[in-house]
Design a protein around this motif. Structure first.
Motif, PDB file in Angstrom:
ATOM      1  N   LEU A 179      18.104  34.618  24.846  1.00  0.00           N
ATOM      2  CA  LEU A 179      17.954  35.859  24.100  1.00  0.00           C
ATOM      3  C   LEU A 179      18.417  35.628  22.668  1.00  0.00           C
ATOM      4  O   LEU A 179      19.472  35.026  22.432  1.00  0.00           O
ATOM      5  CB  LEU A 179      18.796  36.964  24.736  1.00  0.00           C
ATOM      6  N   VAL A 180      17.640  36.124  21.707  1.00  0.00           N
ATOM      7  CA  VAL A 180      18.002  36.052  20.301  1.00  0.00           C
ATOM      8  C   VAL A 180      18.173  37.469  19.770  1.00  0.00           C
ATOM      9  O   VAL A 180      17.262  38.293  19.882  1.00  0.00           O
ATOM     10  CB  VAL A 180      16.943  35.309  19.467  1.00  0.00           C
ATOM     11  N   VAL A 181      19.366  37.753  19.237  1.00  0.00           N
ATOM     12  CA  VAL A 181      19.653  39.046  18.624  1.00  0.00           C
ATOM     13  C   VAL A 181      19.878  38.804  17.136  1.00  0.00           C
ATOM     14  O   VAL A 181      20.907  38.259  16.728  1.00  0.00           O
ATOM     15  CB  VAL A 181      20.891  39.713  19.248  1.00  0.00           C
ATOM     16  N   VAL A 188      22.913  36.208  17.116  1.00  0.00           N
ATOM     17  CA  VAL A 188      23.483  35.752  18.382  1.00  0.00           C
ATOM     18  C   VAL A 188      22.343  35.169  19.196  1.00  0.00           C
ATOM     19  O   VAL A 188      21.299  35.815  19.380  1.00  0.00           O
ATOM     20  CB  VAL A 188      24.146  36.909  19.159  1.00  0.00           C
ATOM     21  N   GLU A 189      22.511  33.951  19.693  1.00  0.00           N
ATOM     22  CA  GLU A 189      21.497  33.313  20.524  1.00  0.00           C
ATOM     23  C   GLU A 189      22.191  32.687  21.726  1.00  0.00           C
ATOM     24  O   GLU A 189      23.093  31.856  21.560  1.00  0.00           O
ATOM     25  CB  GLU A 189      20.737  32.251  19.733  1.00  0.00           C
ATOM     26  N   LEU A 190      21.795  33.098  22.933  1.00  0.00           N
ATOM     27  CA  LEU A 190      22.465  32.626  24.138  1.00  0.00           C
ATOM     28  C   LEU A 190      21.605  32.901  25.362  1.00  0.00           C
ATOM     29  O   LEU A 190      20.746  33.790  25.334  1.00  0.00           O
ATOM     30  CB  LEU A 190      23.831  33.294  24.303  1.00  0.00           C
ATOM     31  N   PRO A 191      21.831  32.151  26.456  1.00  0.00           N
ATOM     32  CA  PRO A 191      21.189  32.515  27.720  1.00  0.00           C
ATOM     33  C   PRO A 191      21.780  33.840  28.204  1.00  0.00           C
ATOM     34  O   PRO A 191      22.999  34.031  28.177  1.00  0.00           O
ATOM     35  CB  PRO A 191      21.564  31.360  28.655  1.00  0.00           C
ATOM     36  N   ALA A 192      20.917  34.764  28.618  1.00  0.00           N
ATOM     37  CA  ALA A 192      21.394  36.096  28.985  1.00  0.00           C
ATOM     38  C   ALA A 192      20.556  36.665  30.117  1.00  0.00           C
ATOM     39  O   ALA A 192      19.448  36.202  30.402  1.00  0.00           O
ATOM     40  CB  ALA A 192      21.354  37.023  27.774  1.00  0.00           C
ATOM     41  N   VAL A 193      21.114  37.687  30.757  1.00  0.00           N
ATOM     42  CA  VAL A 193      20.374  38.377  31.808  1.00  0.00           C
ATOM     43  C   VAL A 193      20.011  39.811  31.405  1.00  0.00           C
ATOM     44  O   VAL A 193      19.089  40.392  31.983  1.00  0.00           O
ATOM     45  CB  VAL A 193      21.147  38.397  33.141  1.00  0.00           C
ATOM     46  N   THR A 260      16.678  42.900  15.773  1.00  0.00           N
ATOM     47  CA  THR A 260      15.464  42.460  16.446  1.00  0.00           C
ATOM     48  C   THR A 260      15.866  41.660  17.672  1.00  0.00           C
ATOM     49  O   THR A 260      16.711  40.768  17.581  1.00  0.00           O
ATOM     50  CB  THR A 260      14.580  41.605  15.519  1.00  0.00           C
ATOM     51  N   LEU A 261      15.282  41.981  18.816  1.00  0.00           N
ATOM     52  CA  LEU A 261      15.520  41.269  20.064  1.00  0.00           C
ATOM     53  C   LEU A 261      14.298  40.428  20.388  1.00  0.00           C
ATOM     54  O   LEU A 261      13.167  40.933  20.381  1.00  0.00           O
ATOM     55  CB  LEU A 261      15.768  42.259  21.208  1.00  0.00           C
ATOM     56  N   SER A 262      14.518  39.163  20.694  1.00  0.00           N
ATOM     57  CA  SER A 262      13.403  38.282  21.031  1.00  0.00           C
ATOM     58  C   SER A 262      13.887  37.229  22.018  1.00  0.00           C
ATOM     59  O   SER A 262      15.074  37.146  22.330  1.00  0.00           O
ATOM     60  CB  SER A 262      12.828  37.614  19.773  1.00  0.00           C
ATOM     61  N   GLY A 263      12.970  36.444  22.497  1.00  0.00           N
ATOM     62  CA  GLY A 263      13.303  35.399  23.468  1.00  0.00           C
ATOM     63  C   GLY A 263      12.364  35.478  24.647  1.00  0.00           C
ATOM     64  O   GLY A 263      11.159  35.287  24.518  1.00  0.00           O
ATOM     65  N   GLY A 264      12.879  35.829  25.817  1.00  0.00           N
ATOM     66  CA  GLY A 264      12.061  35.903  27.017  1.00  0.00           C
ATOM     67  C   GLY A 264      11.100  37.079  26.993  1.00  0.00           C
ATOM     68  O   GLY A 264      11.249  38.032  26.217  1.00  0.00           O
TER      69      GLY A 264
END
Length: 293
Positions: A179-181, A188-193, A260-264
């Motif tokens: 997840l990229v915030v 903030v960039e990290l693996p997230a649920v 902005t939220l991005s990633g999965g």
């Protein structure tokens, strides 16, 4: 000239409870307004048409008898027109009403709205925006949004059990994703649920996912649950009900006005309504909504 108001009734809210008490609610409001229009609709299209028609005749306040879905539609109308919003909760979640301290009993709530109309009391609250859509409570993406999406597709069972089964199904298949915030306070960039962007504290029928969110401070509270195993998620779920999840080492929080939220390819929900999938850009608009109270 006195106050011109409309009462928006969503008859199916609360398994039909809204329809059963609509007459009582209307009677308690009529003594405090010059004119009261009745707007009764179950679909978004019907609701918008009737609200716009009432507004064209002049409208100062819109009182909503229903749940969070009804409140979400009213927020779209009130933010656009400047009409003040009153809440009489009669749904299953009632998260906006809960966040604003509205009485849980509908009759007590309508009496509070009537007093605010009589005394001319209004508050100005922040709202979130995603494109042309406003939201008042929480925008979420990831595990919790996937549960909501799955539950909406299920026809059995009815009530809370449907969400319990949706949680179990998602636990079996859900995986953490990067997840990229990107916000006005950094990246903030990290693996997230999951990630929750809170204008107010609650979602999901009283879960304080962003327990320190304040709809009058011009900022979102953002809660990110980082990579966690299924066992860790199961252990964390009870703490969500108390706000104790903020102490978990997998949880990251931040505050921002724009992000902005991005990633999965996660589903996105706000006020319990689907807003598509990531990526999504979100902004906090200070004092965008007038609320009776």
């Amino acid at each position: 000239m006195g106050v011109r108001a409309a009462l928006a009734v969503h008859p199916d809210s609360g398994k039909g409870a809204a329809a059963r008490i609509a007459g009582t609610v209307a009677a308690r409001l009529r003594d405090h307004v010059e004119r009261l229009d009745l707007v009764a609709a179950n679909t978004v299209e019907q609701s918008r048409l009737l609200m716009d028609r009432s507004h064209s005749d002049g409208l100062d306040a819109l009182v909503v008898l229903g749940g969070d879905g009804a409140a979400h539609q009213a927020v779209q109308f009130c933010a656009r027109t400047g009409v003040a919003l009153g809440l009489v909760p009669c749904g299953t979640g009632n998260d906006l009403a809960r966040a604003l301290g509205v009485p849980t009993d509908p009759i007590d709530a309508v009496d509070a709205v009537a007093a605010a109309l009589r005394e001319g009391r209004r508050r100005r609250l922040d709202l979130g925006t995603v494109g042309d859509t406003w939201f008042a409570t929480v925008l979420c993406a990831g595990f919790d949004a996937a549960v909501n999406e799955r539950a909406n597709r299920m026809r059995w069972p009815r009530g809370p059990r449907r969400y319990d089964l949706a949680i179990l199904a998602e636990l079996a298949s859900f995986r953490a994703r990067t997840l990229v915030v990107d916000s006005d306070t950094g990246r903030v960039e990290l693996p997230a649920v999951l990630v929750a962007v809170g204008n107010t504290r609650y979602y999901g029928g009283g879960v304080p996912i962003c327990p320190e969110a304040d709809p009058e401070d011009g900022l979102f509270d953002v809660t990110v649950v980082g990579e966690a195993t299924r066992r860790e998620l199961v252990r964390m779920l009870p703490s969500l009900r108390t706000g104790a999840h903020l102490d978990h080492p997998a949880v990251t929080t931040l505050r921002a006005r724009r992000l902005t939220l991005s990633g999965g390819d996660w589903p996105v929900y706000a006020d319990g309504e689907s807003l598509g999938r990531l990526p999504v850009s979100v902004s906090c608009v200070p004092r965008a909504l007038a609320v009776l109270g």
